[in-house]
Design a protein around this motif. Sequence first.
Motif, short mmCIF file in Angstrom:
data_model
loop_
_atom_site.label_atom_id
_atom_site.label_comp_id
_atom_site.label_asym_id
_atom_site.label_seq_id
_atom_site.Cartn_x
_atom_site.Cartn_y
_atom_site.Cartn_z
N ILE A 101 -3.41 7.62 0.63
CA ILE A 101 -3.97 6.91 -0.95
C ILE A 101 -4.85 7.85 -1.49
O ILE A 101 -4.91 8.13 -2.66
CB ILE A 101 -4.02 5.33 -0.88
CG1 ILE A 101 -2.84 4.55 -0.73
CG2 ILE A 101 -4.66 4.89 -2.37
CD1 ILE A 101 -3.05 3.06 -0.69
N LEU A 150 1.64 6.89 -6.79
CA LEU A 150 0.38 7.83 -7.29
C LEU A 150 1.02 9.43 -6.99
O LEU A 150 0.81 10.14 -7.70
CB LEU A 150 -0.92 7.58 -6.17
CG LEU A 150 -1.66 6.56 -6.49
CD1 LEU A 150 -2.91 6.13 -5.48
CD2 LEU A 150 -2.28 6.47 -7.89
N ARG A 151 1.71 9.41 -5.94
CA ARG A 151 2.36 10.71 -5.54
C ARG A 151 3.19 10.99 -6.47
O ARG A 151 3.35 12.34 -7.16
CB ARG A 151 2.90 10.78 -4.23
CG ARG A 151 1.91 10.76 -2.95
CD ARG A 151 2.68 10.62 -1.53
NE ARG A 151 1.68 10.24 -0.82
CZ ARG A 151 1.20 11.42 0.11
NH1 ARG A 151 1.74 12.53 0.00
NH2 ARG A 151 0.41 11.29 1.01
N LEU A 159 2.11 1.92 -3.61
CA LEU A 159 1.02 2.63 -4.42
C LEU A 159 1.12 4.07 -4.31
O LEU A 159 0.77 4.73 -5.08
CB LEU A 159 -0.25 1.52 -4.00
CG LEU A 159 -1.38 2.17 -4.78
CD1 LEU A 159 -1.40 2.06 -6.56
CD2 LEU A 159 -2.83 1.38 -4.26
N ASP A 160 0.94 4.35 -2.67
CA ASP A 160 0.65 5.77 -2.44
C ASP A 160 1.90 6.68 -3.27
O ASP A 160 1.65 7.46 -3.66
CB ASP A 160 0.96 5.90 -0.97
CG ASP A 160 0.59 7.22 -0.43
OD1 ASP A 160 -0.10 7.99 -0.83
OD2 ASP A 160 1.70 7.76 0.39
N SER A 195 -3.37 11.32 -2.44
CA SER A 195 -2.49 11.20 -3.61
C SER A 195 -3.43 10.95 -4.72
O SER A 195 -3.12 11.62 -6.03
CB SER A 195 -1.43 10.08 -3.33
OG SER A 195 -1.79 8.94 -3.00
N ALA A 196 -4.17 10.18 -4.84
CA ALA A 196 -5.21 9.62 -5.79
C ALA A 196 -5.90 10.69 -6.41
O ALA A 196 -6.18 10.97 -7.63
CB ALA A 196 -5.75 8.48 -5.58
N GLY A 215 -3.07 4.19 5.99
CA GLY A 215 -2.67 4.11 4.62
C GLY A 215 -3.69 4.65 3.43
O GLY A 215 -3.37 5.19 2.62
N MET A 216 -5.12 4.10 3.90
CA MET A 216 -5.94 4.28 2.72
C MET A 216 -6.19 5.94 2.91
O MET A 216 -6.47 6.33 1.64
CB MET A 216 -7.35 3.52 3.28
CG MET A 216 -7.15 2.09 3.11
SD MET A 216 -6.61 1.74 1.47
CE MET A 216 -8.31 2.50 0.68
N MET A 222 0.81 -1.21 -0.14
CA MET A 222 0.08 0.08 -0.08
C MET A 222 0.68 1.25 -0.09
O MET A 222 0.61 2.27 -0.58
CB MET A 222 -1.02 0.04 1.26
CG MET A 222 -2.02 0.91 1.45
SD MET A 222 -3.11 1.00 2.60
CE MET A 222 -4.08 -0.61 1.82
#
Length: 355
Positions: A181, A8-9, A4-5, A184-185, A177-178, A1
């Motif tokens: 995310i 995206l960043r 992924l963050d 960043s998303a 972390g969600m 996760m």
Amino acid sequence: MIYLDLALRGGAIALMALLALLLWQAPIGREGRLSVSAVALTEGAFLIDTAAMAIDHGPIAQGTLTVLASFSPAAVTWLIVTIFLDAPGRRWPWITASLVTSAAHYIDAVLWGTIPLCAAMAMLLFGGLVGLSLWSTRDDLVECRCHARPGFAIAIAGLALFSTTSESTTLLEAASGMLAILQSASTLIVTMVFAAWLLQPEASRWPGVVPPARATPDPAKAAFSDPSLIARIQAAMSADIWREEGLTIGALAERLAVPEHRLRSAINKGLGYRNFSSFINQARIKAACTTLSDPTQMNVSVLEVAYEVGFASVGPFNRAFRDATGQSPTEYRRASMASAFADSEKTSSISVNMH
């Protein structure tokens, strides 16, 4: 996760940087380029500074990131008012308020002593910007901006508000972390949509002077043809309809018995004005200049001149006059009288020499 963050960043930062670089080659004003570059720089710093993975940047780099990230509200405000407010004089109160908010945000980030105040200031600033973007639609004549205002204002200001308040209240550090995310998303999505809108070939999205050598013809403007409506608009202006206090584009459309959207298009694409106020005020300021430069009307006060040409009060008249001429009405009258006196003295001197 976490990865992924970070991805995206990284994508959002790269896209913002690419957009800023592309706009330096686009036929828009310098302020538009600088405002996008400022948002890319400050938002990029914020995304790096609040990344989920703890990275030791070193004291100098970390201090630089903190400063840049703290001034994200000022950069976002600059971008919004540059797009939606054509008169530069009306932007400064918003930019000043955003600089104060950013300074408070920086103090908060360094001292951790003003968390409630910083969040409240950010909410007031970005809420005001959303209201400004929606309220000023009534004066806007650029169709693509009118359609984009609601979504753009809410997305940009909402994202900036989330970023500012989450950092001020350490929400991102304490949350899962969600949430990181999500931040960043959403930044990446908003950047992509904004880039797709901004990179359209229509140059009228931005204010500012476009260098003639780099200007490209606007297909929509070239295709516009409604000579009968243009003639009716000009006839109404010749009949001094602009002297009516509080005249709006809706009222003018009703007077001319045409749909408002058609009138907006005619004034924008047919006559070349970006907002209704500048269209009406050019006639008002021209008439005011005639009165202020007339020696026989020296006793007419500035307030009386403002009322005579259709302004409801002297404040808006002064701002519009300065925007158009670079001087206040009093300064303009003084300069006109001085010039007339100098011309009179010169004429008298020539007459004496001839005799």
